[in-house]
Design a protein around this motif. Structure first.
Motif, PDB file in Angstrom:
ATOM      1  N   UNK A 277       0.829  -1.206   0.000  1.00  0.00           N
ATOM      2  CA  UNK A 277       0.000   0.000   0.000  1.00  0.00           C
ATOM      3  C   UNK A 277       0.863   1.255   0.000  1.00  0.00           C
ATOM      4  N   UNK A 278       1.955   1.235   0.790  1.00  0.00           N
ATOM      5  CA  UNK A 278       2.820   2.406   0.834  1.00  0.00           C
ATOM      6  C   UNK A 278       3.520   2.644  -0.503  1.00  0.00           C
ATOM      7  N   UNK A 279       4.119   1.573  -1.058  1.00  0.00           N
ATOM      8  CA  UNK A 279       4.865   1.752  -2.305  1.00  0.00           C
ATOM      9  C   UNK A 279       3.940   2.028  -3.483  1.00  0.00           C
ATOM     10  N   UNK A 280       2.798   1.323  -3.551  1.00  0.00           N
ATOM     11  CA  UNK A 280       1.859   1.566  -4.645  1.00  0.00           C
ATOM     12  C   UNK A 280       1.268   2.972  -4.542  1.00  0.00           C
ATOM     13  N   UNK A 281       0.960   3.398  -3.323  1.00  0.00           N
ATOM     14  CA  UNK A 281       0.456   4.756  -3.144  1.00  0.00           C
ATOM     15  C   UNK A 281       1.478   5.794  -3.547  1.00  0.00           C
ATOM     16  N   UNK A 282       2.758   5.514  -3.264  1.00  0.00           N
ATOM     17  CA  UNK A 282       3.807   6.450  -3.659  1.00  0.00           C
ATOM     18  C   UNK A 282       3.919   6.537  -5.176  1.00  0.00           C
ATOM     19  N   UNK A 283       3.838   5.370  -5.855  1.00  0.00           N
ATOM     20  CA  UNK A 283       3.883   5.386  -7.320  1.00  0.00           C
ATOM     21  C   UNK A 283       2.670   6.115  -7.894  1.00  0.00           C
ATOM     22  N   UNK A 284       1.496   5.872  -7.306  1.00  0.00           N
ATOM     23  CA  UNK A 284       0.294   6.550  -7.796  1.00  0.00           C
ATOM     24  C   UNK A 284       0.414   8.056  -7.616  1.00  0.00           C
ATOM     25  N   UNK A 285       0.945   8.485  -6.479  1.00  0.00           N
ATOM     26  CA  UNK A 285       1.120   9.924  -6.262  1.00  0.00           C
ATOM     27  C   UNK A 285       2.134  10.509  -7.231  1.00  0.00           C
ATOM     28  N   UNK A 286       3.209   9.737  -7.529  1.00  0.00           N
ATOM     29  CA  UNK A 286       4.198  10.215  -8.490  1.00  0.00           C
ATOM     30  C   UNK A 286       3.594  10.359  -9.881  1.00  0.00           C
ATOM     31  N   UNK A 287       2.811   9.388 -10.314  1.00  0.00           N
ATOM     32  CA  UNK A 287       2.192   9.441 -11.641  1.00  0.00           C
ATOM     33  C   UNK A 287       1.159  10.557 -11.715  1.00  0.00           C
TER      34      UNK A 287
ATOM     35  N   UNK B 114      12.662   6.467 -15.024  1.00  0.00           N
ATOM     36  CA  UNK B 114      12.918   5.272 -14.205  1.00  0.00           C
ATOM     37  C   UNK B 114      13.734   5.595 -12.950  1.00  0.00           C
ATOM     38  N   UNK B 115      14.786   6.441 -13.027  1.00  0.00           N
ATOM     39  CA  UNK B 115      15.510   6.793 -11.800  1.00  0.00           C
ATOM     40  C   UNK B 115      14.626   7.469 -10.769  1.00  0.00           C
ATOM     41  N   UNK B 116      13.671   8.299 -11.233  1.00  0.00           N
ATOM     42  CA  UNK B 116      12.761   8.955 -10.293  1.00  0.00           C
ATOM     43  C   UNK B 116      11.877   7.927  -9.595  1.00  0.00           C
ATOM     44  N   UNK B 117      11.383   6.952 -10.360  1.00  0.00           N
ATOM     45  CA  UNK B 117      10.575   5.888  -9.765  1.00  0.00           C
ATOM     46  C   UNK B 117      11.361   5.138  -8.698  1.00  0.00           C
ATOM     47  N   UNK B 118      12.613   4.801  -9.001  1.00  0.00           N
ATOM     48  CA  UNK B 118      13.422   4.064  -8.038  1.00  0.00           C
ATOM     49  C   UNK B 118      13.653   4.883  -6.773  1.00  0.00           C
ATOM     50  N   UNK B 119      13.903   6.188  -6.925  1.00  0.00           N
ATOM     51  CA  UNK B 119      14.126   7.036  -5.760  1.00  0.00           C
ATOM     52  C   UNK B 119      12.886   7.095  -4.871  1.00  0.00           C
ATOM     53  N   UNK B 120      11.706   7.214  -5.491  1.00  0.00           N
ATOM     54  CA  UNK B 120      10.465   7.249  -4.724  1.00  0.00           C
ATOM     55  C   UNK B 120      10.246   5.916  -4.016  1.00  0.00           C
ATOM     56  N   UNK B 121      10.548   4.812  -4.698  1.00  0.00           N
ATOM     57  CA  UNK B 121      10.358   3.491  -4.093  1.00  0.00           C
ATOM     58  C   UNK B 121      11.317   3.263  -2.920  1.00  0.00           C
ATOM     59  N   UNK B 122      12.538   3.787  -3.028  1.00  0.00           N
ATOM     60  CA  UNK B 122      13.487   3.637  -1.928  1.00  0.00           C
ATOM     61  C   UNK B 122      12.974   4.348  -0.682  1.00  0.00           C
ATOM     62  N   UNK B 123      12.477   5.589  -0.842  1.00  0.00           N
ATOM     63  CA  UNK B 123      11.941   6.333   0.296  1.00  0.00           C
ATOM     64  C   UNK B 123      10.729   5.617   0.886  1.00  0.00           C
ATOM     65  N   UNK B 124       9.829   5.146   0.001  1.00  0.00           N
ATOM     66  CA  UNK B 124       8.650   4.438   0.492  1.00  0.00           C
ATOM     67  C   UNK B 124       9.038   3.151   1.208  1.00  0.00           C
ATOM     68  N   UNK B 125      10.054   2.460   0.709  1.00  0.00           N
ATOM     69  CA  UNK B 125      10.492   1.220   1.346  1.00  0.00           C
ATOM     70  C   UNK B 125      11.131   1.484   2.703  1.00  0.00           C
TER      71      UNK B 125
ATOM     72  N   UNK C 203       8.041   0.292   9.730  1.00  0.00           N
ATOM     73  CA  UNK C 203       6.776  -0.296  10.158  1.00  0.00           C
ATOM     74  C   UNK C 203       6.856  -1.811  10.178  1.00  0.00           C
ATOM     75  N   UNK C 204       7.582  -2.399   9.221  1.00  0.00           N
ATOM     76  CA  UNK C 204       7.714  -3.852   9.164  1.00  0.00           C
ATOM     77  C   UNK C 204       8.439  -4.381  10.388  1.00  0.00           C
ATOM     78  N   UNK C 205       9.499  -3.676  10.818  1.00  0.00           N
ATOM     79  CA  UNK C 205      10.231  -4.131  12.004  1.00  0.00           C
ATOM     80  C   UNK C 205       9.341  -4.104  13.242  1.00  0.00           C
ATOM     81  N   UNK C 206       8.594  -3.029  13.395  1.00  0.00           N
ATOM     82  CA  UNK C 206       7.713  -2.924  14.557  1.00  0.00           C
ATOM     83  C   UNK C 206       6.660  -4.027  14.555  1.00  0.00           C
ATOM     84  N   UNK C 207       6.095  -4.318  13.389  1.00  0.00           N
ATOM     85  CA  UNK C 207       5.094  -5.385  13.309  1.00  0.00           C
ATOM     86  C   UNK C 207       5.724  -6.753  13.529  1.00  0.00           C
TER      87      UNK C 207
END
Length: 490
Positions: free
Chosen positions: A364-374, A382-393, A399-403
């Protein structure tokens, strides 16, 4: 071969009391094979040194490894003349076999051994065993490679020794500096739990014992030594090096597959300051954070590689979902084993199912980030997509560690070890007032190994196939001068 018995919980280290006069605190074993020339001066020199400098009662044990010369006769004569000397006879060769047998039978609280040539200066003996007597350490080794050591030996042996230790550091991540110096000591209770895990019976015995002890978290004390090479040494360097490399491969394989129950070879709660609970500091959090970051970094790299591959054949959203799914499954498996130390198949399916729920949050976080970018940019590169995905990840990783820590692998046992710790009963007071985190396991008696008292009957060790199938051990019986029949000695 390794026995089926698992080691039990080690008692807390305590300073060994002086005890009654005549009760040996230290048992020094000298393994020999055809050493009729060097045995007598070695034992007499060692006895004189201990009698003059060692403040506790001691014993010197000669472990004869199937000698065919007059070594048994010399050993029996020394045992008859010197009250602190005992001799044992083994009908099979192998330094490791001799040490395992004599150490397993000895009642002395500190067990040591040294080579018969006395290449190591004896002034290092008291510093070697002092940390074991005081309760500071579990094992102690002499090191010829320490900075303050003074060593006299040829370039060939120097190169082989340093190369071998580099192999150990590179392949088994060993942190001790000298595995093969014939000058070591161990506390008796550690030896009785650790030795059943050591498979080798020859020269690799030392290395295997040290690697397993280090991996189990035991404390190894190193003593710099003064050492002079014995030019008349009968060690076959090429054969020994080959056997050692085979042993390195075997031990590395066993450690990688998790077939050694080293997690049971532990000290009671509170013996190690790192085990003590500190108020408001979650136990094990720092280690878990490090492990999670390492796994997360590798998982992110794996995810980006998958995404880049899928992106060549599909759109951004279609490439993101399968890449994240595959990397999430791998991430959950790696964190389960490495970060939260969960062993075995139990609960694996449930953990993966919970991990998929965590994956849905990341999706949800990464897909939402891509949707907001588009939505913000008509045709992002492609480099912009990767940068956004790195921040979202990064956000998804926190959050994954806490869960993972609070839900997927909760620490119900209070030890910071996740479900693996929860499966272990809570520490309970023992009979001596200390906490025992695990119930003690019974030790099986070691099978017979071919020991006979000096110097008569010989026991057939069995054919070669039987020797490969089992590693036999027995409690040796002391030799008495009255049992000696010179006609039976070889």
């Amino acid at each position: 071969m390794r026995t089926d018995s698992s080691p039990g919980t080690l008692p807390a280290r305590e300073h060994i009391p002086a005890g009654n006069a005549g009760t040996p605190v230290l048992d020094v074993v000298i393994p020999v094979h055809n050493e009729e020339k060097d045995l007598q001066p070695c034992v007499r020199r060692l006895h004189e040194h201990l009698a003059r400098t060692f403040p506790y009662a001691f014993r010197i044990t000669i472990a004869d490894n199937a000698s065919t010369d007059t070594t048994p006769l010399v050993a029996a004569r020394l045992a008859a003349e010197i009250g602190e000397v005992t001799a044992f006879r083994l009908e099979q060769k192998g330094r490791g076999r001799a040490l395992r047998a004599v150490w397993s039978a000895s009642e002395a609280p500190v067990l040591a051994y040294m080579d018969v040539d006395l290449s190591t200066d004896l002034n290092a003996l008291l510093p070697l065993v002092a940390p074991l007597i005081s309760g500071h350490s579990d094992l102690a080794i002499g090191s010829r490679l320490a900075r303050s050591s003074r060593v006299v030996r040829g370039p060939k042996r120097e190169f082989i020794s340093r190369a071998y230790n580099l192999v150990l550091r590179g392949s088994l991540q060993a942190r001790f500096s000298d595995a093969q110096c014939g000058f070591k000591a161990i506390r008796r209770e550690v030896a009785r739990e650790l030795l059943p895990l050591v498979e080798d019976t020859g020269w690799f015995f030392d290395t295997e014992m040290l690697v397993l002890a280090e991996r189990a978290g035991l404390r190894i004390h190193e003593v710099p030594v003064d050492w002079v090479d014995d030019p008349d040494s009968t060690v076959h360097l090429v054969r020994t090096a080959t056997d050692d490399l085979k042993g390195v491969w075997r031990v590395g394989r066993d450690l990688a597959t998790g077939s050694l129950p080293l997690d049971r070879l532990v000290r009671p709660f509170g013996d190690d300051p790192r085990d003590r609970e500190i108020q408001d500091v979650p136990n094990g959090l720092a280690r878990q954070l490090v492990g999670f970051c390492v796994v997360g970094g590798l998982s992110t790299l794996f995810y980006l590689l998958l995404y880049s591959g899928f992106r060549q054949f599909a759109g951004a959203q279609a490439a993101n979902a399968p890449a994240l799914l595959v990397s999430a499954v791998a991430n959950t498996a790696a964190n389960r084993r490495l970060t939260f130390r969960v062993r075995g198949p139990g609960g694996a399916v449930r953990h993966q199912a919970q991990g998929l729920v965590v994956f849905a949050v990341g999706l949800a976080l990464t897909s939402g980030s891509l949707a907001a970018l588009n939505a913000a940019t008509d045709d992002p590169g492609h480099p912009t997509e990767l940068a956004v995905l790195v921040v979202a990840n990064l956000a998804a990783t926190v959050l994954r560690f806490l869960l993972f820590r609070a839900w997927v692998f909760p620490d119900r046992g209070g030890s910071g070890g996740g479900p693996a710790a929860a499966a272990v009963p809570a520490p309970r007071p023992s009979a001596h007032g200390t906490a025992a985190p695990y119930p003690p396991l019974p030790r099986r008696p070691l099978p017979y190994q071919g020991y006979v008292p000096y110097p008569t009957a010989r026991v057939r060790a069995g054919d070669a196939a039987d020797d490969r199938r089992r590693d036999t051990t027995a409690r040796p019986r002391p030799a008495h001068p009255r049992d000696t029949d010179p006609g039976d000695l070889r």
